[in-house]
Design a protein around this motif. Structure first.
Motif, PDB file in Angstrom:
ATOM      1  N   ALA A  25       0.825  -1.208   0.000  1.00 12.39           N
ATOM      2  CA  ALA A  25       0.000   0.000   0.000  1.00 12.39           C
ATOM      3  C   ALA A  25       0.860   1.260   0.000  1.00 12.39           C
ATOM      4  O   ALA A  25       0.553   2.234  -0.701  1.00 12.39           O
ATOM      5  CB  ALA A  25      -0.930  -0.017   1.208  1.00 12.39           C
ATOM      6  N   VAL A  26       1.943   1.255   0.775  1.00  9.05           N
ATOM      7  CA  VAL A  26       2.838   2.415   0.820  1.00  9.05           C
ATOM      8  C   VAL A  26       3.471   2.643  -0.550  1.00  9.05           C
ATOM      9  O   VAL A  26       3.536   3.770  -1.050  1.00  9.05           O
ATOM     10  CB  VAL A  26       3.921   2.228   1.896  1.00  9.05           C
ATOM     11  CG1 VAL A  26       5.007   3.296   1.765  1.00  9.05           C
ATOM     12  CG2 VAL A  26       3.312   2.285   3.290  1.00  9.05           C
ATOM     13  N   LEU A  27       3.948   1.567  -1.180  1.00  8.05           N
ATOM     14  CA  LEU A  27       4.579   1.696  -2.492  1.00  8.05           C
ATOM     15  C   LEU A  27       3.596   2.215  -3.533  1.00  8.05           C
ATOM     16  O   LEU A  27       3.917   3.110  -4.321  1.00  8.05           O
ATOM     17  CB  LEU A  27       5.135   0.339  -2.931  1.00  8.05           C
ATOM     18  CG  LEU A  27       6.356  -0.160  -2.177  1.00  8.05           C
ATOM     19  CD1 LEU A  27       6.636  -1.620  -2.515  1.00  8.05           C
ATOM     20  CD2 LEU A  27       7.576   0.692  -2.474  1.00  8.05           C
ATOM     21  N   ALA A  28       2.383   1.650  -3.537  1.00  7.27           N
ATOM     22  CA  ALA A  28       1.384   2.068  -4.529  1.00  7.27           C
ATOM     23  C   ALA A  28       0.987   3.524  -4.331  1.00  7.27           C
ATOM     24  O   ALA A  28       0.901   4.302  -5.292  1.00  7.27           O
ATOM     25  CB  ALA A  28       0.163   1.159  -4.440  1.00  7.27           C
ATOM     26  N   ALA A  29       0.744   3.915  -3.082  1.00  9.46           N
ATOM     27  CA  ALA A  29       0.357   5.297  -2.800  1.00  9.46           C
ATOM     28  C   ALA A  29       1.479   6.265  -3.154  1.00  9.46           C
ATOM     29  O   ALA A  29       1.221   7.435  -3.477  1.00  9.46           O
ATOM     30  CB  ALA A  29      -0.019   5.444  -1.329  1.00  9.46           C
ATOM     31  N   ALA A 219       4.586   4.499  10.024  1.00 13.51           N
ATOM     32  CA  ALA A 219       5.847   5.183   9.749  1.00 13.51           C
ATOM     33  C   ALA A 219       6.962   4.181   9.478  1.00 13.51           C
ATOM     34  O   ALA A 219       7.810   4.400   8.599  1.00 13.51           O
ATOM     35  CB  ALA A 219       6.224   6.081  10.931  1.00 13.51           C
ATOM     36  N   ALA A 220       6.948   3.057  10.194  1.00 12.07           N
ATOM     37  CA  ALA A 220       7.978   2.041  10.005  1.00 12.07           C
ATOM     38  C   ALA A 220       7.872   1.405   8.619  1.00 12.07           C
ATOM     39  O   ALA A 220       8.889   1.136   7.960  1.00 12.07           O
ATOM     40  CB  ALA A 220       7.862   0.973  11.087  1.00 12.07           C
ATOM     41  N   TYR A 221       6.646   1.142   8.159  1.00  7.86           N
ATOM     42  CA  TYR A 221       6.487   0.571   6.814  1.00  7.86           C
ATOM     43  C   TYR A 221       6.871   1.592   5.744  1.00  7.86           C
ATOM     44  O   TYR A 221       7.376   1.215   4.675  1.00  7.86           O
ATOM     45  CB  TYR A 221       5.056   0.078   6.612  1.00  7.86           C
ATOM     46  CG  TYR A 221       4.841  -1.309   7.185  1.00  7.86           C
ATOM     47  CD1 TYR A 221       5.543  -2.403   6.689  1.00  7.86           C
ATOM     48  CD2 TYR A 221       3.952  -1.514   8.225  1.00  7.86           C
ATOM     49  CE1 TYR A 221       5.363  -3.671   7.212  1.00  7.86           C
ATOM     50  CE2 TYR A 221       3.759  -2.784   8.763  1.00  7.86           C
ATOM     51  CZ  TYR A 221       4.472  -3.859   8.257  1.00  7.86           C
ATOM     52  OH  TYR A 221       4.301  -5.111   8.785  1.00  7.86           O
ATOM     53  N   ARG A 222       6.662   2.864   6.015  1.00  6.13           N
ATOM     54  CA  ARG A 222       7.126   3.888   5.080  1.00  6.13           C
ATOM     55  C   ARG A 222       8.652   3.867   4.964  1.00  6.13           C
ATOM     56  O   ARG A 222       9.209   3.941   3.864  1.00  6.13           O
ATOM     57  CB  ARG A 222       6.655   5.269   5.543  1.00  6.13           C
ATOM     58  CG  ARG A 222       5.175   5.569   5.325  1.00  6.13           C
ATOM     59  CD  ARG A 222       4.874   6.998   5.765  1.00  6.13           C
ATOM     60  NE  ARG A 222       3.494   7.379   5.556  1.00  6.13           N
ATOM     61  CZ  ARG A 222       2.997   7.843   4.404  1.00  6.13           C
ATOM     62  NH1 ARG A 222       3.796   7.944   3.362  1.00  6.13           N
ATOM     63  NH2 ARG A 222       1.734   8.193   4.304  1.00  6.13           N
ATOM     64  N   ARG A 223       9.318   3.762   6.110  1.00  6.74           N
ATOM     65  CA  ARG A 223      10.782   3.712   6.084  1.00  6.74           C
ATOM     66  C   ARG A 223      11.283   2.457   5.381  1.00  6.74           C
ATOM     67  O   ARG A 223      12.295   2.490   4.667  1.00  6.74           O
ATOM     68  CB  ARG A 223      11.328   3.799   7.511  1.00  6.74           C
ATOM     69  CG  ARG A 223      11.220   5.189   8.124  1.00  6.74           C
ATOM     70  CD  ARG A 223      11.993   5.280   9.433  1.00  6.74           C
ATOM     71  NE  ARG A 223      11.339   4.506  10.489  1.00  6.74           N
ATOM     72  CZ  ARG A 223      10.406   4.988  11.293  1.00  6.74           C
ATOM     73  NH1 ARG A 223       9.997   6.241  11.163  1.00  6.74           N
ATOM     74  NH2 ARG A 223       9.869   4.235  12.235  1.00  6.74           N
ATOM     75  N   GLY A 230      14.990   2.888  -2.370  1.00  7.74           N
ATOM     76  CA  GLY A 230      15.861   4.047  -2.492  1.00  7.74           C
ATOM     77  C   GLY A 230      15.096   5.323  -2.786  1.00  7.74           C
ATOM     78  O   GLY A 230      15.700   6.358  -3.081  1.00  7.74           O
ATOM     79  N   ASP A 231      13.764   5.275  -2.698  1.00  6.97           N
ATOM     80  CA  ASP A 231      12.915   6.433  -2.966  1.00  6.97           C
ATOM     81  C   ASP A 231      12.655   7.167  -1.655  1.00  6.97           C
ATOM     82  O   ASP A 231      11.796   6.771  -0.860  1.00  6.97           O
ATOM     83  CB  ASP A 231      11.599   5.970  -3.598  1.00  6.97           C
ATOM     84  CG  ASP A 231      10.681   7.131  -3.962  1.00  6.97           C
ATOM     85  OD1 ASP A 231      11.012   8.287  -3.636  1.00  6.97           O
ATOM     86  OD2 ASP A 231       9.628   6.866  -4.573  1.00  6.97           O
ATOM     87  N   GLU A 232      13.372   8.255  -1.439  1.00  7.26           N
ATOM     88  CA  GLU A 232      13.259   8.989  -0.180  1.00  7.26           C
ATOM     89  C   GLU A 232      11.900   9.662  -0.005  1.00  7.26           C
ATOM     90  O   GLU A 232      11.508  10.009   1.112  1.00  7.26           O
ATOM     91  CB  GLU A 232      14.373  10.026  -0.083  1.00  7.26           C
ATOM     92  CG  GLU A 232      15.768   9.413   0.015  1.00  7.26           C
ATOM     93  CD  GLU A 232      16.852  10.459   0.167  1.00  7.26           C
ATOM     94  OE1 GLU A 232      16.505  11.673   0.168  1.00  7.26           O
ATOM     95  OE2 GLU A 232      18.035  10.081   0.276  1.00  7.26           O
ATOM     96  N   SER A 233      11.153   9.827  -1.093  1.00  4.99           N
ATOM     97  CA  SER A 233       9.836  10.450  -0.981  1.00  4.99           C
ATOM     98  C   SER A 233       8.850   9.567  -0.228  1.00  4.99           C
ATOM     99  O   SER A 233       7.799  10.046   0.217  1.00  4.99           O
ATOM    100  CB  SER A 233       9.273  10.772  -2.369  1.00  4.99           C
ATOM    101  OG  SER A 233       8.915   9.576  -3.061  1.00  4.99           O
TER     102      SER A 233
END
Length: 298
Positions: A25-29, A219-223, A230-233
């Motif tokens: 979900a984080v990657l898709a969003a 937040a942890a899954y975002r990190r 490698g996508d800091e966004s």
């Protein structure tokens, strides 16, 4: 087909399905075209974690049985995520041929593909590791889970699939990622803190990104997503970071009680339906079907 990660562990109940759902979900969003595939053909529950009804159309099982196409089985999930659910009908387990998984993946057009694998050692659980570009291990800090995760790493090495590293779930503030990396034999790419929001999201059939966007686990899954790509966004914004400790603040007694609800909720995750499986039972599985995999782990 983009980069394919098999998200794997030797033991059920450690959060593989939760990791696939939330990382996806984080990657898709974040703009990465992402597909999650439930490769747990007998006890898949990835669809439940994402609010997708597996009975609403064809499934991965039907694709692997040669009865339909990937396009027909693909569902729209939350946050722009695409989902290939597994059937929850036991009658659909037998006709699904794991050997067809590679062809299934070749027909997927996406930047990232995450495979939710089954627990234990069998043809069904090893084939996703074989056809993936990399394996992402998932483990809790408990000794038994780490031991089984090490076995999964050894299987990946024997079939020559690179291991991207490990994700440690249900991490408390005293967990030392470097020490766990030494025990697992691979870098720890992310730690997911104990967080009652995980269980609440699972019960609601939503990813944390929509259920609890400011939770410590979110937040942890975002990190983790930023670390892998490698996508800091994809990193959490300062406003998304929880107060206190970066990995979720101090664990309170109330959080620990709530986490016991998480254990129950995560036990309904595809890999997690097996729970804390009996090592002797897993050994019986390994020897079944004419001794498949004896050469892997003599």
């Amino acid at each position: 087909m983009g980069r394919v990660y098999a998200v794997a562990s030797g033991k059920g109940g450690v959060g593989k399905t939760t990791t696939v759902a939330n990382l996806g979900a984080v990657l898709a969003a974040g703009g990465h075209e992402t597909v999650v595939v439930d490769a747990d053909l007998g006890m898949g529950n990835l669809s439940g974690a994402l609010g997708v009804d597996p009975e609403a159309g064809p499934t991965v099982n039907d694709v692997l049985a040669g009865e339909t196409t990937v396009e027909a089985a693909m569902r729209e999930g939350p946050a722009g995520l695409s989902v290939l659910p597994a059937s929850n009908d036991l009658d659909d387990f037998g006709p699904a041929a794991p050997a067809n998984l590679e062809a299934l993946l070749e027909s997927i057009d996406a930047t990232v593909v995450l495979l939710d694998t089954s627990a234990g050692l069998s043809h069904d659980s090893v084939e996703p590791l074989r056809v993936a570009d990399e394996v992402l291990l998932v483990s809790t800090p408990e000794q038994g889970a780490i031991g089984d995760t090490v076995k999964t790493r050894e299987v990946a090495e024997r079939i020559e699939t690179p291991v991207a590293g490990a994700v440690v779930t249900r991490a408390t503030v005293d967990v030392d990622p470097d020490a766990l990396a030494d025990r697992l034999g691979v870098p720890v790419r992310g730690t997911i803190p104990e967080d009652p929001s995980v269980g609440v999201a699972a019960e609601a059939g939503e990813p944390l990104l929509t259920s609890a966007p400011n939770a410590p686990a979110t937040a942890a899954y975002r990190r983790l997503a930023a670390e892998l790509t490698g996508d800091e966004s994809l990193e959490p914004a300062e406003s998304d970071e929880p107060a206190g400790d970066e990995e979720g603040g101090e664990s309170t007694e109330a959080d620990s009680e709530a986490e016991s609800t998480d254990d129950t909720a995560e036990a309904s995750d595809g890999d997690d339906t097996d729970g804390e499986s009996d090592p002797e039972a897993e050994s019986d599985d390994e020897d079944g079907g004419g001794g498949f995999l004896r050469w892997l782990l003599p």
